[in-house]
Design a protein around this motif. Structure first.
Motif, mmCIF file in Angstrom:
data_model
loop_
_atom_site.group_PDB
_atom_site.id
_atom_site.type_symbol
_atom_site.label_atom_id
_atom_site.label_comp_id
_atom_site.label_asym_id
_atom_site.label_seq_id
_atom_site.Cartn_x
_atom_site.Cartn_y
_atom_site.Cartn_z
ATOM 1 N N MET A 89 0.866 -1.085 0.016
ATOM 2 C CA MET A 89 -0.013 -0.153 -0.106
ATOM 3 C C MET A 89 0.910 1.234 0.105
ATOM 4 O O MET A 89 1.425 1.355 0.929
ATOM 5 C CB MET A 89 -0.823 -0.222 1.188
ATOM 6 N N VAL A 90 0.699 2.019 -1.062
ATOM 7 C CA VAL A 90 1.593 3.439 -1.115
ATOM 8 C C VAL A 90 0.650 4.430 -0.731
ATOM 9 O O VAL A 90 -0.311 4.679 -1.374
ATOM 10 C CB VAL A 90 2.071 3.280 -2.654
ATOM 11 N N GLU A 91 1.236 5.146 0.081
ATOM 12 C CA GLU A 91 0.493 6.441 0.648
ATOM 13 C C GLU A 91 1.627 7.702 0.763
ATOM 14 O O GLU A 91 2.761 7.398 0.564
ATOM 15 C CB GLU A 91 0.161 6.190 2.021
ATOM 16 N N MET A 92 0.973 8.659 0.433
ATOM 17 C CA MET A 92 1.673 10.114 0.684
ATOM 18 C C MET A 92 1.329 10.602 1.947
ATOM 19 O O MET A 92 0.184 11.210 1.963
ATOM 20 C CB MET A 92 1.196 10.982 -0.600
ATOM 21 N N ASP A 93 2.226 10.656 2.819
ATOM 22 C CA ASP A 93 1.799 11.249 4.097
ATOM 23 C C ASP A 93 2.249 12.578 4.228
ATOM 24 O O ASP A 93 3.331 13.093 4.347
ATOM 25 C CB ASP A 93 2.876 10.367 5.255
ATOM 26 N N ALA A 94 1.607 13.580 3.798
ATOM 27 C CA ALA A 94 1.672 14.960 3.628
ATOM 28 C C ALA A 94 1.378 15.681 4.849
ATOM 29 O O ALA A 94 0.312 15.549 5.557
ATOM 30 C CB ALA A 94 0.884 15.458 2.439
ATOM 31 N N TYR A 95 2.320 17.065 5.121
ATOM 32 C CA TYR A 95 1.761 17.772 6.159
ATOM 33 C C TYR A 95 2.630 18.973 5.977
ATOM 34 O O TYR A 95 3.476 19.110 5.141
ATOM 35 C CB TYR A 95 2.475 16.977 7.630
ATOM 36 N N ILE A 96 2.156 19.891 6.738
ATOM 37 C CA ILE A 96 2.856 21.293 6.583
ATOM 38 C C ILE A 96 3.849 21.370 7.926
ATOM 39 O O ILE A 96 3.588 21.323 8.956
ATOM 40 C CB ILE A 96 1.873 22.536 6.808
ATOM 41 N N GLU A 97 5.046 21.430 7.264
ATOM 42 C CA GLU A 97 6.351 21.837 8.300
ATOM 43 C C GLU A 97 6.283 23.354 8.400
ATOM 44 O O GLU A 97 6.444 23.992 7.484
ATOM 45 C CB GLU A 97 7.598 21.259 7.527
ATOM 46 N N PRO A 98 6.127 23.617 9.739
ATOM 47 C CA PRO A 98 6.032 25.119 9.965
ATOM 48 C C PRO A 98 7.715 25.879 9.493
ATOM 49 O O PRO A 98 8.654 24.928 9.558
ATOM 50 C CB PRO A 98 5.994 25.181 11.356
ATOM 51 N N ALA A 99 7.769 27.090 9.555
ATOM 52 C CA ALA A 99 8.902 27.669 9.372
ATOM 53 C C ALA A 99 9.956 27.272 10.690
ATOM 54 O O ALA A 99 9.161 27.127 11.808
ATOM 55 C CB ALA A 99 8.855 29.429 9.288
ATOM 56 N N GLY A 100 11.010 27.294 10.355
ATOM 57 C CA GLY A 100 12.185 26.880 11.637
ATOM 58 C C GLY A 100 13.512 27.065 11.320
ATOM 59 O O GLY A 100 13.693 28.060 10.328
ATOM 60 N N ASN A 111 5.975 12.445 3.119
ATOM 61 C CA ASN A 111 6.798 11.024 2.931
ATOM 62 C C ASN A 111 6.070 10.063 2.086
ATOM 63 O O ASN A 111 4.743 10.003 2.389
ATOM 64 C CB ASN A 111 6.776 10.579 4.556
ATOM 65 N N VAL A 112 7.034 9.581 1.347
ATOM 66 C CA VAL A 112 6.218 8.428 0.465
ATOM 67 C C VAL A 112 6.478 7.180 1.376
ATOM 68 O O VAL A 112 7.659 6.608 1.437
ATOM 69 C CB VAL A 112 7.153 8.282 -0.793
ATOM 70 N N VAL A 113 5.316 6.618 1.666
ATOM 71 C CA VAL A 113 5.415 5.360 2.634
ATOM 72 C C VAL A 113 4.629 4.204 1.894
ATOM 73 O O VAL A 113 3.506 4.328 1.558
ATOM 74 C CB VAL A 113 4.612 5.887 3.765
ATOM 75 N N ALA A 114 5.512 2.946 1.799
ATOM 76 C CA ALA A 114 4.998 1.974 1.434
ATOM 77 C C ALA A 114 4.728 0.816 2.286
ATOM 78 O O ALA A 114 5.797 0.550 2.943
ATOM 79 C CB ALA A 114 5.653 1.180 0.002
ATOM 80 N N THR A 115 3.338 0.294 2.583
ATOM 81 C CA THR A 115 3.251 -0.749 3.804
ATOM 82 C C THR A 115 2.941 -2.063 3.161
ATOM 83 O O THR A 115 2.146 -1.917 2.293
ATOM 84 C CB THR A 115 2.169 -0.035 4.604
ATOM 85 N N LEU A 116 3.802 -3.191 3.662
ATOM 86 C CA LEU A 116 3.268 -4.289 3.312
ATOM 87 C C LEU A 116 2.704 -4.994 4.505
ATOM 88 O O LEU A 116 3.706 -5.338 5.660
ATOM 89 C CB LEU A 116 4.305 -4.942 2.872
ATOM 90 N N PRO A 117 1.362 -5.041 4.909
ATOM 91 C CA PRO A 117 0.900 -5.826 5.933
ATOM 92 C C PRO A 117 1.264 -6.993 6.045
ATOM 93 O O PRO A 117 1.421 -7.718 5.342
ATOM 94 C CB PRO A 117 -0.690 -5.519 5.512
ATOM 95 N N GLY A 118 1.278 -7.203 7.410
ATOM 96 C CA GLY A 118 1.727 -8.592 8.103
ATOM 97 C C GLY A 118 0.514 -9.611 7.542
ATOM 98 O O GLY A 118 -0.313 -9.203 7.598
ATOM 99 N N THR A 119 0.997 -10.929 7.507
ATOM 100 C CA THR A 119 0.159 -11.895 6.992
ATOM 101 C C THR A 119 -0.433 -12.641 8.108
ATOM 102 O O THR A 119 -1.399 -13.738 8.217
ATOM 103 C CB THR A 119 0.380 -12.779 5.919
ATOM 104 N N SER A 120 0.152 -12.696 9.227
ATOM 105 C CA SER A 120 0.029 -13.390 10.553
ATOM 106 C C SER A 120 -0.805 -12.545 11.403
ATOM 107 O O SER A 120 -0.056 -11.716 11.933
ATOM 108 C CB SER A 120 1.207 -14.143 11.115
ATOM 109 N N PRO A 121 -1.914 -12.974 11.818
ATOM 110 C CA PRO A 121 -2.822 -12.080 12.862
ATOM 111 C C PRO A 121 -2.025 -11.942 14.079
ATOM 112 O O PRO A 121 -2.125 -11.011 14.806
ATOM 113 C CB PRO A 121 -3.926 -12.999 13.094
ATOM 114 N N ALA A 122 -0.945 -12.942 14.397
ATOM 115 C CA ALA A 122 -0.496 -12.740 15.881
ATOM 116 C C ALA A 122 0.852 -11.771 15.638
ATOM 117 O O ALA A 122 1.483 -11.681 16.585
ATOM 118 C CB ALA A 122 0.064 -14.387 16.191
ATOM 119 N N SER A 123 1.341 -11.570 14.378
ATOM 120 C CA SER A 123 2.534 -10.655 14.378
ATOM 121 C C SER A 123 2.310 -9.490 13.488
ATOM 122 O O SER A 123 3.215 -8.715 13.332
ATOM 123 C CB SER A 123 3.471 -11.683 13.476
ATOM 124 N N LYS A 124 1.147 -9.208 12.848
ATOM 125 C CA LYS A 124 1.014 -8.357 11.979
ATOM 126 C C LYS A 124 1.069 -6.820 12.575
ATOM 127 O O LYS A 124 1.417 -5.733 11.830
ATOM 128 C CB LYS A 124 -0.351 -8.200 11.166
#
Ligand SMILES: [Zn+2]
Length: 471
Positions: A89-100, A111-124
Motif C-alpha cells: 500500500m503506497v501512501e503520501m503522508d503529507a503535512y505542513i512543516e512550519p518555518a523553523g 513522506n512516501v510510505v509503502a506498507t506491506l501488511p503482515g499476513t499473520s494475525p499474531a504478528s501483523k
C-alpha cells in the motif's frame, strides 16, 4: 533442586540448536535474489535527473525539484505493488512543516510510505521500518535552486528501500514492513520526525527501524576500497538520557505521551540499573541485523558500531530512537567528503559533488540485501519474550531464567543466548524448547544473558534482557 530443568537443558544443548538456526529461509533468499544492482543504478540516475531534490525546491514541475521526485517514487512503488498483486500500500503522508531553523517558510513535506501488511494475525501488529531520505543538498543547505544531485546522499538509500519494497511485495511475511522515502533530512530530520511522532501518538509497535543514509560508495577519500563491509550504528542509551532531560525541562506532551514516556523511562532505568546498558532494544536490533546479514551474505561484514551515529552527525533513525523505538543507521565503510554536501564543480583538478559516477551500484545492492536479510528474518520471527527475569534471590553460581509464554502458533520454543561481559555479540546459545523457566550451570555474574523466541522455521526474535527477579 531444579535437577529436572538442568537435565532438560543439557539434553537440549547438543540437539536442536544449530541446524534450524542456520538454515536459510527460501522466502528471504528469493527477496535477496530479486534485488538488482542494475535497477538500483537506474533509480539513482532517475533521482539525480530531477536536478535538485532540496526540501525547499520547486514542486510544480514534472521534471525538476522535490515534487517531481516524490511523485516519481510514488509511481514506481505503485507499479511494483501492481506487479506483485497489490498488497503493497503506497501512501503520501503529507503535512505542513512550519518555518523553523533551516526552514525560512512553512512548506508542505511528503513522506512516501509503502506498507506491506503482515499476513499473520499474531504478528501483523509488529512493525519493521526501513527508510532513506529523498531530499538532497549542495554546499549551501538553504539553496533550493542550484543543482544538488545527491546520488549517494541519499538516492542510494532511497533506491535500496524502493528495491526492497518491490522485492518484499511478492512474498507473505508475518509482521508488517514499512518502506519509507522521507524529505527534510538535511533541514533537520523533518519528515522522519513527523512520521515517528505520529507513530508514537498512535501507539504503533515498531520493533525496529533502519535508516540507510550514504550507502553508495565502497571507496574512501584516500582511495581505499572495501565493498564487503557496511557500518551499522546502533546505540540505544540516548533515549533514556533524553527522557530524563525532558522530564526536567518539562517539554509539553499529551497525557498519553506523558504516560508512555514515564513507562519507557522506568523500563529503561531498570534495565540500565541491572547492567543492561548495552542490551537495550536498539543493541539487540544491531546484533540481529549483523548476525542475519552475515548469515545470508557470507563474506560480507556488518561492522557494528556502538554509538548512535558519527561524531556530531545524525540521521533519520534519531527521531525514532528519541521516541523509545529501536533504531539504527547503515552507512558505507568510508566517506569521501568531496562528494557530500558540495556544489558540483572542479577546483585545481579535483571534482566535487555527489554524482552517480562515484556510486558503486553493486555495493548498494549488497547493503540492501543486508537490510533485507535482517528485516525479513525478523518479520518471520516471533515477538521477543516478555517479562524475562533472572532469579537473584538465592546465592548460587547457576542462573535461573524465566519468562512469559509467547502466543504465536508458529512458535517452536525459546533460545537462551549469552556472551562475556566484554563481548559485543552473542557467543553461546542453547535451545531450551517450549518451557518458560530454565536453570543453567553458567554464572549470571560473569556473562550477559538474553532470551529469544524461535519459530518452527528457525527464525529467532530479538533477544530480551533479563531484569532481576523481585520477590
Ligand atoms: Zn543523508
Amino acid at each position: 533442586m531444579n535437577y529436572r530443568l538442568l537435565t532438560a537443558s543439557l539434553l537440549l544443548a547438543t540437539s536442536q540448536v544449530t541446524s534450524a538456526a542456520e538454515a536459510l529461509d527460501p522466502r528471504i533468499t528469493a527477496v535477496l535474489g530479486d534485488i538488482s544492482a542494475t535497477r538500483i543504478e537506474q533509480r539513482i540516475r532517475s533521482l539525480v535527473a530531477f536536478g535538485t531534490r532540496h526540501t525547499l525546491s520547486e514542486t510544480a514541475s514534472d521534471t525538476r525539484g522535490i515534487g517531481a521526485a516524490r511523485r516519481w517514487i510514488q509511481r514506481e512503488l505503485q507499479d511494483c505493488s501492481k506487479a506483485a498483486g497489490g498488497r503493497l500500500m503506497v501512501e503520501m503522508d503529507a503535512y505542513i512543516e512550519p518555518a523553523g531553523n533551516r526552514m525560512p517558510r512553512a512548506v508542505e513535506l511528503v513522506n512516501v510510505v509503502a506498507t506491506l501488511p503482515g499476513t499473520s494475525p499474531a504478528s501483523k501488529e509488529r512493525i519493521l521500518v526501513v527508510s532513506g531520505h529523498y531530499d538532497s543538498r549542495n554546499s549551501d543547505v538553504m539553496d533550493g535552486q542550484g543543482d544538488a544531485p545527491g546520488a549517494n546522499d541519499d538516492a542510494s538509500g532511497v533506491a535500496a528501500v524502493m528495491e526492497m519494497a518491490c522485492a518484499f511485495a511478492r512474498h507473505p511475511f508475518d509482521a508488517t514492513l514499512v518502506f519509507m522515502a522521507v524529505p527534510g533530512e538535511e533541514q533537520g530530520l523533518l519528515g522522519a520526525t513527523h512520521w515517528a511522532k505520529e507513530a508514537r501518538r498512535k501507539g504503533l509497535k515498531i520493533e525496529g527501524m533502519v535508516t540507510n543514509d550514504i550507502i553508495g560508495s565502497s571507496t574512501g577519500d584516500k582511495g581505499q576500497r572495501d565493498n564487503k563491509q557496511v557500518r551499522l550504528f546502533a546505540d540505544g542509551l540516548d533515549p533514556l538520557l533524553r527522557l530524563l532531560v525532558q522530564a526536567r525541562t518539562n517539554i509539553p506532551a499529551t497525557e498519553a505521551e506523558t504516560q508512555a514516556n514515564e513507562a519507557m523511562r522506568e523500563n529503561l532505568q531498570q534495565l540500565v540499573l541491572a547492567g543492561g546498558s548495552e542490551d537495550l532494544p536498539t543493541h539487540q536490533l544491531g546484533r540481529h541485523l549483523k548476525a542475519a546479514g552475515e548469515r545470508y551474505l557470507p563474506g560480507f561484514k556488518v561492522n557494528l558500531i556502538q554509538r548512535r551515529d558519527r561524531y556530531l552527525r545524525g540521521g533519520d533513525h534519531l527521531p525514532f530512537l528519541e521516541r523509545g523505538y529501536a533504531a539504527v543507521r547503515m552507512s558505507e565503510p568510508f566517506e569521501n567528503f568531496n562528494y557530500q554536501h558540495q556544489n558540483v564543480r572542479t577546483e585545481n583538478g579535483v571534482t566535487y559533488g555527489d554524482l552517480p559516477e562515484f556510486v558503486d551500484f553493486a555495493y548498494v545492492a549488497d547493503v540492501a540485501r543486508i537490510n533485507a536479510a535482517g528485516l525479513g528474518s525478523l518479520a518471520l520471527a516471533p515477538a521477543s519474550p516478555q517479562n524475562v527475569r533472572l532469579d537473584a534471590t538465592e546465592l548460587t553460581n547457576d542462573s535461573t531464567l524465566s519468562w512469559t509464554a509467547n502466543t504465536e502458533p508458529e512458535l517452536a520454543g525459546y533460545r537462551v543466548v549469552w556472551r562475556s561481559t566484554d563481548a559485543a555479540t552473542w557467543q553461546h546459545s542453547q535451545d531450551v524448547g517450549l518451557i518458560t523457566k530454565i536453570r543453567l550451570p553458567v554464572s549470571k555474574d560473569n556473562v550477559v544473558f538474553g532470551v529469544q523466541a524461535v519459530s518452527k522455521r528457525g527464525h529467532a526474535s530479538l533477544a530480551s534482557y533479563p531484569l532481576p527477579q523481585r520477590r
